[in-house]
Design a protein around this motif. Structure first.
Motif, PDB file in Angstrom:
ATOM      1  N   LEU A 140       0.840  -1.194   0.000  1.00 36.95           N
ATOM      2  CA  LEU A 140       0.000   0.000   0.000  1.00 36.95           C
ATOM      3  C   LEU A 140       0.872   1.240   0.000  1.00 36.95           C
ATOM      4  O   LEU A 140       2.030   1.209   0.437  1.00 36.95           O
ATOM      5  N   ARG A 141       0.325   2.314  -0.495  1.00 42.80           N
ATOM      6  CA  ARG A 141       1.075   3.574  -0.559  1.00 42.80           C
ATOM      7  C   ARG A 141       1.476   3.995   0.845  1.00 42.80           C
ATOM      8  O   ARG A 141       0.700   3.908   1.797  1.00 42.80           O
ATOM      9  N   GLY A 142       2.720   4.459   0.964  1.00 42.45           N
ATOM     10  CA  GLY A 142       3.246   4.904   2.243  1.00 42.45           C
ATOM     11  C   GLY A 142       4.032   3.853   2.982  1.00 42.45           C
ATOM     12  O   GLY A 142       4.762   4.182   3.929  1.00 42.45           O
ATOM     13  N   GLU A 143       3.910   2.573   2.594  1.00 44.35           N
ATOM     14  CA  GLU A 143       4.663   1.527   3.269  1.00 44.35           C
ATOM     15  C   GLU A 143       6.122   1.542   2.821  1.00 44.35           C
ATOM     16  O   GLU A 143       6.464   2.061   1.753  1.00 44.35           O
ATOM     17  N   GLN A 144       6.969   0.950   3.662  1.00 50.31           N
ATOM     18  CA  GLN A 144       8.385   0.821   3.333  1.00 50.31           C
ATOM     19  C   GLN A 144       8.605  -0.480   2.558  1.00 50.31           C
ATOM     20  O   GLN A 144       8.031  -1.516   2.880  1.00 50.31           O
ATOM     21  N   VAL A 145       9.448  -0.410   1.530  1.00 53.61           N
ATOM     22  CA  VAL A 145       9.711  -1.563   0.665  1.00 53.61           C
ATOM     23  C   VAL A 145      11.210  -1.844   0.690  1.00 53.61           C
ATOM     24  O   VAL A 145      12.018  -0.912   0.588  1.00 53.61           O
ATOM     25  N   VAL A 146      11.565  -3.116   0.824  1.00 53.22           N
ATOM     26  CA  VAL A 146      12.974  -3.532   0.774  1.00 53.22           C
ATOM     27  C   VAL A 146      13.100  -4.635  -0.266  1.00 53.22           C
ATOM     28  O   VAL A 146      12.441  -5.670  -0.168  1.00 53.22           O
ATOM     29  N   LEU A 147      13.930  -4.391  -1.271  1.00 50.42           N
ATOM     30  CA  LEU A 147      14.254  -5.380  -2.298  1.00 50.42           C
ATOM     31  C   LEU A 147      15.703  -5.785  -2.111  1.00 50.42           C
ATOM     32  O   LEU A 147      16.597  -4.925  -2.096  1.00 50.42           O
ATOM     33  N   THR A 148      15.955  -7.075  -1.977  1.00 48.77           N
ATOM     34  CA  THR A 148      17.300  -7.564  -1.655  1.00 48.77           C
ATOM     35  C   THR A 148      17.719  -8.604  -2.680  1.00 48.77           C
ATOM     36  O   THR A 148      16.903  -9.399  -3.146  1.00 48.77           O
ATOM     37  N   CYS A 149      19.001  -8.580  -3.026  1.00 46.36           N
ATOM     38  CA  CYS A 149      19.574  -9.623  -3.885  1.00 46.36           C
ATOM     39  C   CYS A 149      20.954  -9.963  -3.370  1.00 46.36           C
ATOM     40  O   CYS A 149      21.663  -9.097  -2.846  1.00 46.36           O
ATOM     41  N   GLN A 150      21.321 -11.233  -3.486  1.00 48.08           N
ATOM     42  CA  GLN A 150      22.646 -11.727  -3.119  1.00 48.08           C
ATOM     43  C   GLN A 150      23.253 -12.392  -4.336  1.00 48.08           C
ATOM     44  O   GLN A 150      22.609 -13.209  -4.990  1.00 48.08           O
ATOM     45  N   VAL A 151      24.504 -12.024  -4.627  1.00 48.73           N
ATOM     46  CA  VAL A 151      25.173 -12.481  -5.835  1.00 48.73           C
ATOM     47  C   VAL A 151      26.526 -13.046  -5.459  1.00 48.73           C
ATOM     48  O   VAL A 151      27.260 -12.454  -4.655  1.00 48.73           O
ATOM     49  N   GLY A 152      26.835 -14.214  -6.020  1.00 52.31           N
ATOM     50  CA  GLY A 152      28.151 -14.801  -5.849  1.00 52.31           C
ATOM     51  C   GLY A 152      28.991 -14.597  -7.085  1.00 52.31           C
ATOM     52  O   GLY A 152      28.482 -14.436  -8.193  1.00 52.31           O
ATOM     53  N   GLY A 153      30.287 -14.627  -6.929  1.00 53.36           N
ATOM     54  CA  GLY A 153      31.185 -14.444  -8.067  1.00 53.36           C
ATOM     55  C   GLY A 153      32.542 -13.989  -7.587  1.00 53.36           C
ATOM     56  O   GLY A 153      32.685 -13.374  -6.529  1.00 53.36           O
ATOM     57  N   LEU A 154      33.571 -14.308  -8.349  1.00 58.17           N
ATOM     58  CA  LEU A 154      34.929 -13.908  -8.018  1.00 58.17           C
ATOM     59  C   LEU A 154      35.617 -13.418  -9.292  1.00 58.17           C
ATOM     60  O   LEU A 154      35.651 -14.145 -10.292  1.00 58.17           O
ATOM     61  N   PRO A 155      36.106 -12.159  -9.292  1.00 58.95           N
ATOM     62  CA  PRO A 155      36.067 -11.197  -8.185  1.00 58.95           C
ATOM     63  C   PRO A 155      34.654 -10.750  -7.869  1.00 58.95           C
ATOM     64  O   PRO A 155      33.744 -10.937  -8.655  1.00 58.95           O
ATOM     65  N   ALA A 156      34.512 -10.143  -6.645  1.00 57.12           N
ATOM     66  CA  ALA A 156      33.178  -9.748  -6.203  1.00 57.12           C
ATOM     67  C   ALA A 156      32.553  -8.813  -7.226  1.00 57.12           C
ATOM     68  O   ALA A 156      33.164  -7.834  -7.635  1.00 57.12           O
ATOM     69  N   PRO A 157      31.334  -9.095  -7.683  1.00 56.74           N
ATOM     70  CA  PRO A 157      30.737  -8.276  -8.746  1.00 56.74           C
ATOM     71  C   PRO A 157      30.281  -6.918  -8.235  1.00 56.74           C
ATOM     72  O   PRO A 157      30.028  -6.721  -7.050  1.00 56.74           O
ATOM     73  N   GLU A 158      30.168  -5.990  -9.167  1.00 59.18           N
ATOM     74  CA  GLU A 158      29.604  -4.666  -8.892  1.00 59.18           C
ATOM     75  C   GLU A 158      28.092  -4.739  -9.101  1.00 59.18           C
ATOM     76  O   GLU A 158      27.616  -5.237 -10.117  1.00 59.18           O
ATOM     77  N   LEU A 159      27.314  -4.233  -8.132  1.00 53.47           N
ATOM     78  CA  LEU A 159      25.858  -4.317  -8.171  1.00 53.47           C
ATOM     79  C   LEU A 159      25.270  -2.933  -8.333  1.00 53.47           C
ATOM     80  O   LEU A 159      25.777  -1.951  -7.770  1.00 53.47           O
ATOM     81  N   TYR A 160      24.182  -2.832  -9.084  1.00 52.71           N
ATOM     82  CA  TYR A 160      23.421  -1.588  -9.187  1.00 52.71           C
ATOM     83  C   TYR A 160      22.002  -1.924  -9.593  1.00 52.71           C
ATOM     84  O   TYR A 160      21.723  -2.967 -10.168  1.00 52.71           O
ATOM     85  N   TRP A 161      21.076  -0.999  -9.254  1.00 57.80           N
ATOM     86  CA  TRP A 161      19.647  -1.202  -9.482  1.00 57.80           C
ATOM     87  C   TRP A 161      19.162  -0.302 -10.604  1.00 57.80           C
ATOM     88  O   TRP A 161      19.662   0.805 -10.791  1.00 57.80           O
ATOM     89  N   GLU A 162      18.129  -0.753 -11.317  1.00 56.48           N
ATOM     90  CA  GLU A 162      17.427   0.054 -12.309  1.00 56.48           C
ATOM     91  C   GLU A 162      15.924  -0.128 -12.116  1.00 56.48           C
ATOM     92  O   GLU A 162      15.465  -1.178 -11.679  1.00 56.48           O
ATOM     93  N   LYS A 163      15.187   0.935 -12.441  1.00 56.80           N
ATOM     94  CA  LYS A 163      13.716   0.867 -12.424  1.00 56.80           C
ATOM     95  C   LYS A 163      13.215   1.137 -13.836  1.00 56.80           C
ATOM     96  O   LYS A 163      13.487   2.192 -14.413  1.00 56.80           O
ATOM     97  N   ASP A 164      12.503   0.169 -14.391  1.00 55.14           N
ATOM     98  CA  ASP A 164      11.945   0.307 -15.738  1.00 55.14           C
ATOM     99  C   ASP A 164      13.009   0.743 -16.739  1.00 55.14           C
ATOM    100  O   ASP A 164      12.769   1.590 -17.611  1.00 55.14           O
ATOM    101  N   GLY A 165      14.236   0.184 -16.596  1.00 56.88           N
ATOM    102  CA  GLY A 165      15.299   0.473 -17.548  1.00 56.88           C
ATOM    103  C   GLY A 165      16.045   1.757 -17.299  1.00 56.88           C
ATOM    104  O   GLY A 165      16.927   2.115 -18.089  1.00 56.88           O
ATOM    105  N   MET A 166      15.750   2.497 -16.216  1.00 56.68           N
ATOM    106  CA  MET A 166      16.420   3.762 -15.939  1.00 56.68           C
ATOM    107  C   MET A 166      17.111   3.681 -14.583  1.00 56.68           C
ATOM    108  O   MET A 166      16.649   2.984 -13.665  1.00 56.68           O
TER     109      MET A 166
END
Length: 1728
Positions: A140-166
């Motif tokens: 519902l509007r006004g609630e707090q949202v947490v989206l989490t991801c865990q990624v394995g890889g060596l060397p440690a990968p660089e992570l970043y988020w996008e919304k609708d391609g932006m």
């Protein structure tokens, strides 16, 4: 807000919207759109609410209707949303697109030509892998949202988020979200959580987490949907609800749509923070459902799409946008245009349960109107799934076996695309199904949503039948989401969500984005620099591709047609191709192209060819070879290129002109092989005397050697390596082959433990190393275990001989048998062998023959017969033959009804001449039926056919007639099937027109509406605006064959309207518009006239109109005129007049006479009489005055107000500087206060504003007396050198006017020349000649009207001089020398020479000439290049000395510290400045000399020290020296070899007498290991064989004994491996027994002998039950499996029973002692 269709007018409309753009910082971004409108709209671009203006980096190209925005040198501040706004008088439209500016990647060092810039992945490295992906959420509007991801890889990968391609920072401000990085659990990697502090409605969308490292890229996505919280109900139930949106301040737009069509509304909103959008209809919020779709398009617009509009959808639609800064509204009024022809009863929404049925029903106005059914856009055809029924005017659709995908919108359509719409809701586990299809662009995100009835259930997502990974699936409560981020073409397919037996499916289609391949490289050049190398340079393609790309370089040998890839390069510039890059010596050409993921560019060929020679290097050197005596020894090495080499054996060269040879006659034979860069030497059948031989190989640049070691070879089995299991069929030939390591070594064959004997059915052969056992025709009893046994080793073969398999020939498919009670049922099968055993089974139980079941066999045919089948006899029967089965399904029906179909009465409606088929299905094929019509039995004829096919009975009417109507019965016994046939005439069709006709006529014109019918006798009715017309004088109805006409002889405007010609089954529509006759202007014929009148005077403008009563309006200069005394309007009959009684100049202008349909323009001009000069009539005489006297010129005009213009010598006169102009009434005066020479000339007074032919004018001639102009300083002769500047100068007595002094040459005016210029400075006059040439010499003069002076100009040729001479140069060998000189003149051509020999430009000789400077550059100089360097130009010569000194040898690169593992090869390398130099190597200060382990090599300028099989004593400090140069010492460290076990020992279980093999693989090749059994060290020999094969160590134990069981341990340094050996003891049996009785003479020896089943078996001897022990009397012997008891000096008391026990087996012998005739000979022995 814009409507998707149906808008009238011509406001701006975007045909193509701008697309979002991503550009790297510094690159170029371009947005394009196509917009139309009438008039053409004005287009502006905005960003952040501000209009953009053109600048150096920003431009707005326009090409017709295409408008663009071009941004050069993009900066991070340029990122944002750009809006294109188009506006004209009819309205406004806009479109937007986002521009994202990416930071450039960090710069990397240029890769080497043959290497990639990224190193290969190390051990344990890998691409990113999602351990836990984000989960879709519904909040519902006004609630707090947490989206989490865990990624394995060596060397440690660089992570970043996008919304609708932006990127997130492009969508939100930084205060709206928080990124929380972390580490992945349980391994290398990272995690990144996205926390949205207070969710807003615009936050809904697809969130994708990207992970990237050096090895790859991965992504995972989730869906976030933010919903509005439910509003609380008002406290007072009677209180009216508050309006959702504010009232509109202006009238909304109007949008019309035809019923059944789609309406699309698009609203584009901007704001920060991003606004929340709500759609409302008639003041109520709208929610998305089947027919109302709400989404956001690719351009950022909010779209509401109403599908299949109905009358109830009309109303006000509002798009409300709000954020914290305010709110805004946009509205449109939707009108639904209903068709004239409508459904009498429309469809109604229905609901149905899954697996049930749904019935849709509607009614058309006429029963003959055809209809079609649709599910959304898909046409439905009649089938078992969709049953379509027509009963009169009722149309019914029955949907059987409902499933989730049947949920949707259904339509019934009749002609004219008139539709009625209804929703079908399918109740089941799935409430919200998937769309029919989903189109997604490649690279975009695909989201699929399903809502289930129960919460928390587990569904299954699949694509084309394969389960989709769980990382892209999410569930929360009733909602299930599938998110596929960045879809590719491989993601396309049929996606299904399954929940139990319920499923919903969509077709995911991925549309590929078309990309153009990159452009080719530019400016490709080849430079042949150093020897055996070529330098290739090029520039990047233009424009530079946006996607990553590489350059691919290819080579081609001259004379060949094949291009071969050399290597790939990521950055443009230069690459040096050495000779090592080619396989063989030759001339090579090169070409290059650009390659990206979108394709390859065309090739660019480098001009010219280069000669390259490969240099051999050692890729894999020789290794010491250790083989067994008699085996072949193979030495091999790999070079970097294909080159010939020489082999040596103990220093003696081996001849390579023949493939095979021998060192000396009768000695070692060898074979030399070469395959590409690989060289091999094979020494055949080496012997012990060859052990220690040294093998060497030599070729240019490579020398290598290795040693040969020979060891005694125990016999072992080469093949098979393990136990072989073989299967054969009877009569097949069986051959078992065992290959030993030694030639002609004996071996024995055993079967099931017994030695075989040769016979005709079993042959044993030996051929060299191979031993064979042959069974010419195998039998089943030949099955068993065969053993080929030799010294301690055996090879085992498990042989199975079977009869050939049985195959069922018929039937090949499942057979279904239907029978009725008491009928005989026969099941038949055929096999390919008559003697094959078969079985019958029923329902899994074997069938036994009885009175009710009979089993028959006839050759290969087998039958199961049920003589009188009963219903219980039915079931599943199987016929089993070997591994094959045949299946029969028998169904026994108890007949209660003969007719299977139809079960009820059938109604058939047909059109005359149609084919009618009545079908009746019986339960048995032999049953006979009787057909009747209206109670009378039918008779077969050509017009009525009776057909019989199996159980089907048909009555066929090929061309049905009206009289064929009636009731038909198909009768059998007491049953019948009824068919009611109704035959009607075919419906009338309107052939012409097929489409609606629109006619526009003029009043009183004759209008004819015509229709053509399919039948001439068909009646029609005509309707106007829904009412049937009646014939009259003004409306005539005609009929002519199939043609029907409605005629309006003299149409009137009120007779216009909508006409319908109704033929019953079909209709034609006409729209007639009758307009009044046009009001025309018949005179004048021209639409525009130019009229001129005098002033003052009368002006009359006249027009004639038709009809005569037409009204007109008069306009002057765009304004309607008003009647006054000075302007009169008249009308008489068809004439219309406008009169000006007393016209004045201000009355001139544009007059327009306008009727309703036409207009004529009169351009009226009023001219005054021309102005005249009154006096004098003759031209005035010239006026002569002295300098300084005043002058007055005067004239008189005919009109005082006229304007005049004065001119002097044709140029206008300006008042001032001694000139005055006066006007007094009609008189005009020009006064000159003090005349001078400049005032002399012709003065003209004109009465017109411009000079025009024939205009009145008056001229005056003024003459001013001139004073003499004399030269005070005269010209002087001048001498100059060619190229210098010359100035000639004179001085006059007074300052003369411009042009009074003239310069001449040779009496003629000076020619026009840019080098010649004149100047005046008061009394001084000068002539300048710049850069004189020889042609400029001559006599020059200066003249005035009263004086003249002359002078001579002499020009001498220019002399060439050296301004800066050449200088001597001294350089070192191999360097470059530059010689430069500067001359006094430009453009001089000269020659360079060395030692008197002319130099030519080349790779090592470059010549440059620029202005006065000449330069020579010599590169790559040697000692022989010393000498004199000279430059010659005409008679000038300049020289200098070139001295080349020998370069001292230096160490360019010294050896580096090195660390190796014990036993490996260490190579130290240094590089010299010259190839021919000797190097001294030292260790710890002591010189080193070559040895078998230490090799010194020279490869060009490289010097190598190679130390093989390093041990810890080799560690120390190594250095190299050449002359006086010494390299920095290098430290060699030898670390202890760490051995680890790669493959552990495996436990072995074997039977007594068998063999056991243990294998252990370690990490190092040269490793010595030890074996232990039960704690005892093992040594090779006897039953123990130990060998090493590279890293593999093998222990073979043969003839196992029970006491061998225990722990087997392998130890190699600190590494060890342990396994258990289990030996199963075999029961000991006697193969050969002693005799039951044995007689021995007294004094002799008695020997009792027994042979047991295996060697080593324990045997016990007893006498009268007492065990015998070895001693003087008794001797116990054992030799293999044979055991003996020897009784010495037999006496009578030795007589008795002796027993031999072997395991559980025993044998008894009765010993009888007899007295001899004579004493026995001592030592004699009696044996059994």
């Amino acid at each position: 807000m814009k409507a998707g269709s149906g808008d009238q007018g011509s406001p701006p409309c975007f045909l193509r919207f701008p697309r979002p753009v991503r550009v790297v910082s510094g690159g170029e971004a371009e947005l394009k759109c196509v917009v139309l409108g009438e008039p053409p709209p004005i287009v502006v671009w905005e960003k952040g609410g501000q209009q953009l203006a053109a600048s150096e980096r920003l431009s707005f190209p326009v090409d017709g209707a295409e408008h663009g925005l071009l941004l050069s040198g993009a900066l991070p501040t340029d990122a944002g949303v750009y809006v294109c706004r188009a506006r004209n008088a009819a309205g406004e439209a806009y479109a937007a697109a986002a521009v994202t500016v990416l930071e450039p990647q960090a710069s990397e060092p240029d890769p080497q030509p043959a290497e990639r810039p990224l190193p290969p992945p190390g051990a344990g490295e890998g691409a990113p892998v999602f351990l836990a992906g984000p989960r879709s959420q519904w909040v519902l509007r006004g609630e707090q949202v947490v989206l989490t991801c865990q990624v394995g890889g060596l060397p440690a990968p660089e992570l970043y988020w996008e919304k609708d391609g932006m990127a997130l920072d492009e969508v939100w401000d930084s205060g709206h979200f928080v990124l929380e990085p972390g580490h992945a659990e349980g391994g290398p990697g990272a995690s990144l959580a996205l926390r949205i502090l207070a969710a807003r409605l615009p936050d809904s969308g697809v969130y994708v987490c990207h992970a990237r490292n050096a090895h790859g890229h991965a992504q995972a996505g989730a869906l976030l949907q933010v919903h509005q919280p439910p509003e609380s109900p008002p406290e007072d139930p009677d209180e009216a609800p508050k309006p959702v949106v504010e009232p509109l301040k202006c009238a909304p737009k109007t949008f019309w749509v035809n019923e059944g069509k789609h309406a699309k509304f698009r609203c584009y909103v901007m704001g920060k923070p991003e606004p929340e959008i709500e759609w409302h209809w008639e003041g109520r919020p709208l929610l998305s459902d089947r027919r109302r779709l709400m989404y956001r398009d690719r351009d950022g617009g909010f779209v509401l799409k109403v599908l299949y509009c109905q009358a109830k959808d009309r109303g006000l639609y509002v798009c409300a946008a709000r954020n914290s800064a305010g709110q805004t509204l946009s509205a449109v009024q939707l009108h639904v245009k209903e068709p004239r022809l409508r459904f009498t009863r429309p469809l109604q929404d229905v609901e149905g349960r899954e697996h049930g049925i749904a019935v849709l029903e509607c009614k058309v106005p006429n029963s003959r109107i055809p209809t079609a059914w649709f599910r959304e856009d898909q046409r439905l055809l009649p089938c078992r799934k969709y049953e379509q029924i027509e009963e009169g005017a009722v149309r019914r659709l029955i949907i059987h076996r409902l499933k989730a995908d049947d949920d949707g919108v259904y339509l019934c359509e009749m002609r004219g695309r008139v539709r009625t719409v209804a929703n079908v809701t399918v109740k089941g586990p799935i409430l919200k199904r998937l769309p029919r299809k989903l189109d997604v662009l490649e690279g975009e995100n695909a989201v699929l949503l399903v809502e289930t009835q129960e919460a928390g259930v587990e569904g299954r997502w699949s694509r084309d039948g394969e389960d989709l990974p769980t990382i892209c699936q999410s569930s929360s409560g009733h909602m299930h989401a599938l998110v596929l981020p960045g879809v590719t073409r491989e993601d396309a397919g049929e996606v299904t969500f399954s929940l139990g037996n319920s499923r919903t499916t969509t077709l995911l289609r991925v549309k590929c984005v078309k990309h153009s391949p990159p452009g080719p490289p530019m400016l490709a050049e080849m430079f042949k620099g150093q020897k055996n190398t070529v330098l290739l340079t090029w520039k990047p393609p233009e424009p530079v591709p946006e996607t990553p790309f590489i350059y691919r370089l290819e080579r081609q040998e001259v004379g060949s047609e094949d291009w071969i890839q050399c290597f790939s390069i990521e950055k443009a510039g230069a690459v040096e191709v050495p000779g090592d890059c080619v396989p063989s010596e030759g001339d090579y050409r090169f070409r290059i192209c650009t390659v990206s993921e979108h394709g390859r560019s065309s090739h660019v060929v480098f001009h010219g060819a280069a000669h390259l020679v490969p240099t051999a290097r050692l890729v894999a050197g020789l290794e010491d070879v250790q083989v067994y005596d008699g085996e072949d020894a193979v030495f091999s090495l790999d070079l970097s290129t294909i080159i010939q080499g020489t082999w040596f054996l103990n220093g003696e060269e081996l001849k390579s002109n023949e493939p095979e040879g021998q060192v000396e006659p009768g000695a070692l034979r060898y074979r030399i092989e070469q395959k590409g860069p690989q060289h091999r030497l094979l020494l055949q059948a080496v012997r012990h005397q060859h052990s220690g031989a040294l093998v060497g190989f030599s070729c240019p640049g490579v020398q290598d050697s290795a040693a040969l070691t020979i060891q005694e070879s125990p016999v072992h089995i080469l093949s098979p390596q393990g136990k072989e299991s073989l299967t054969f069929t009877t009569s097949e030939r069986v051959m078992l082959t065992c290959e030993l390591s030694r030639v002609d070594f004996p071996a024995c064959w055993y079967k099931d433990g017994q030695e075989v004997e040769e016979s005709e059915s079993l042959l044993v052969k030996m051929d060299g190393r191979k031993h064979r056992l042959i069974l010419p025709a195998a039998k089943v009893q030949d099955s068993g275990e065969f053993e080929c046994r030799t010294e301690g080793v055996s090879a085992f073969f498990s042989v199975t001989v079977r009869d050939p398999p049985v195959h069922i020939l018929d039937p090949q498919e499942h057979v279904f048998v239907h029978a009725i009670t008491s009928e005989c049922v026969m099941l038949s099968c055929e096999v390919d062998r008559e003697d094959a055993p078969v079985c019958w089974y029923k329902d899994g139980q074997e069938v036994e023959e009885s009175d009710f079941v009979v089993l028959e066999k006839e050759g290969p045919h087998h039958r199961l017969v049920l003589p009188a089948a009963q219903p219980p006899d039915g079931g599943e029967f199987q016929f089993v033959a070997g591994d094959e089965r045949a299946y029969f399904t028998v169904t026994i029906t108890d007949v209660s009804s003969w007719i299977v179909y139809p079960s009820g009465k059938v109604y058939v409606a047909a059109v005359r001449l149609e084919r009618v088929v009545l079908t009746c299905e019986l339960c048995r094929p032999w049953a006979e039926v009787r057909w009747t019509k209206d109670g009378d039995e039918v008779v077969e004829s050509p017009a009525l056919l009776l057909q019989k096919e199996d159980t089907i009975r048909r009555l066929v009417l090929p061309a049905v007639q009206l009289e064929d109507s009636g009731e038909y019965l198909c009768e059998i016994d007491d049953e019948s099937a009824s068919f009611t046939v109704t035959v009607t005439e075919p419906p009338v069709r309107i052939i012409y027109p097929r489409d609606e006709v629109t006619l526009i006529a003029v009043s009183l014109e004759c209008v004819v509406l015509m229709c053509e019918l399919s039948r001439e006798d068909a009646p029609v009715r005509w309707y106007k605006d829904g009412l049937e017309v009646e014939e009259s004088e003004a409306l005539v109805l005609e009929s002519d064959g199939p043609h029907r006409r409605l005629v309006l002889p003299a149409a009137q405007p009120e007779q216009g309207g909508e006409f319908v010609c109704d033929a019953g089954d079909d209709s034609a529509f006409f729209t007639v518009t009758v307009t009044a006759p046009p009001e025309r202007i018949v005179h004048p014929a021209a639409r525009s006239l130019d009229l001129q009148f005098g002033v003052p005077g009368r002006v009359e403008l006249r027009c004639e109109v038709a009809p005569a009563g037409s009204q007109v309006r008069w306009y002057k200069d765009g304004l309607e005129v008003e009647v006054s005394d000075s302007l009169q309007l008249g009308a008489e009959g068809p004439a219309r007049t406008l009169t000006l009684p007393h016209a004045q100049p201000e009355d001139a202008g544009e007059y327009v006479c306008e009727t309703r349909d036409e207009a004529v323009t009169f351009n009226v001009s009023l001219a005054e009489p021309p102005v005249q000069f009154l006096a004098p009539e003759a031209a005035p005489a010239p006026l002569r005055v002295a300098p300084g006297e005043p002058v007055m010129l005067s004239c008189e005009l005919s009109r005082a107000s006229a304007l005049v213009f004065w001119s002097h010598n044709g140029r206008p006169v300006q008042e001032g500087e001694g000139l005055e102009l006066h006007a007094e009434g009609p008189r005009r005066t020009l006064c000159i206060r003090a005349a001078d020479l400049a005032h002399a000339g012709l003065y003209t007074c004109r009465a017109t504003p411009r000079i025009a032919p024939g205009a009145p004018s008056l001229s005056f001639t003024v003459q001013v007396a001139e004073t003499e102009l004399l030269f005070l300083r005269r010209l002087q002769d001048v001498r100059a050198e060619e190229g210098q500047d010359v100035c000639l100068e004179v001085e006059t007595g007074r300052v003369g006017a411009a042009g009074v002094v003239r310069w001449v040459r040779g009496g003629e005016p000076l020619p026009h020349d840019s080098r010649v210029s004149v100047a005046q400075d008061g009394h001084i006059y000068r002539l300048f000649i710049h850069g004189v040439v020889l042609a400029d010499q001559g006599t020059y003069g200066c003249e005035s009207h009263h004086d003249r002076t002359l002078a001579r100009l002499s020009v001498r040729p220019r002399q060439l001089r050296v301004l800066r001479p050449l200088e001597d140069v001294t350089i070192t060998e191999g360097g470059s020398a530059t010689f430069q000189l500067e001359l006094s003149q430009e453009g001089v051509t000269g020659e360079w020479a060395r030692g008197g020999v002319r130099l030519q430009p080349g790779p090592k000789c470059h010549m440059h000439a620029e202005s006065h400077t000449h330069r020579l550059v010599l590169s790559g100089l040697g000692l022989a290049d010393s000498g004199c360097i000279s430059f010659t130009a005409d008679s000038l010569r300049c020289a200098a000395r070139l001295t080349v000194r020998e370069a001292p040898v230096t160490i360019v690169r010294g050896p580096q510290d090195l660390e190796v593992t014990e036993g490996d090869t260490a190579t130290l390398e240094c590089e010299l400045s010259q190839a021919l130099a000797d190097v001294t190597w030292e260790k710890d200060g002591r010189p080193l000399t070559p040895s078998p382990r230490l090799r010194l090599q020279a490869l060009g300028t490289r010097r190598l020290l190679q130390l093989r099989r390093c041990d810890p004593l080799d560690a120390g400090t190594y250095s190299c020296a050449v002359g006086t140069a010494r390299a920095r010492p290098a430290r060699l460290t030898v670390r202890e070899r760490v051995v680890s076990v790669l493959s552990e020992l495996r436990a072995v279980s074997a039977r007594e007498g068998d063999g056991a093999t243990f294998e252990c693989t370690v990490s190092e090749v040269e490793t010595t290991g030890s074996w232990e059994l039960g704690g005892r060290p093992l040594r090779p020999g006897g039953r123990v064989r130990i060998r090493q094969e590279g890293k593999k160590h093998v222990l073979v134990l043969s003839e196992l004994r029970p006491e061998d069981a225990g722990e087997v341990r392998f130890q190699a340094g600190p590494a060890q491996s342990v396994a258990q050996l289990e030996v199963e003891a075999l029961p000991l049996q006697m193969c050969r027994r002693p005799p039951r009785e044995k007689t021995v003479l007294v004094g002799r020896k008695a020997v009792l002998e027994v042979t047991v089943s295996r060697s080593g078996g324990h045997v016990c001897w007893l006498r009268e039950g007492v065990e015998l022990c070895p001693g003087d009397k008794y001797e116990l012997r054992s030799h293999g499996p044979t055991h003996s008891l020897v009784i010495h000096d037999v006496r009578p008391e030795d007589q008795g029973t002796y027993c031999c026990q072997a395991g559980q087996d025993s044998a008894h012998t009765r010993l009888l002692v007899e007295a001899g005739a004579r004493d026995p000979t001592p030592g004699a022995e009696t044996s059994q």
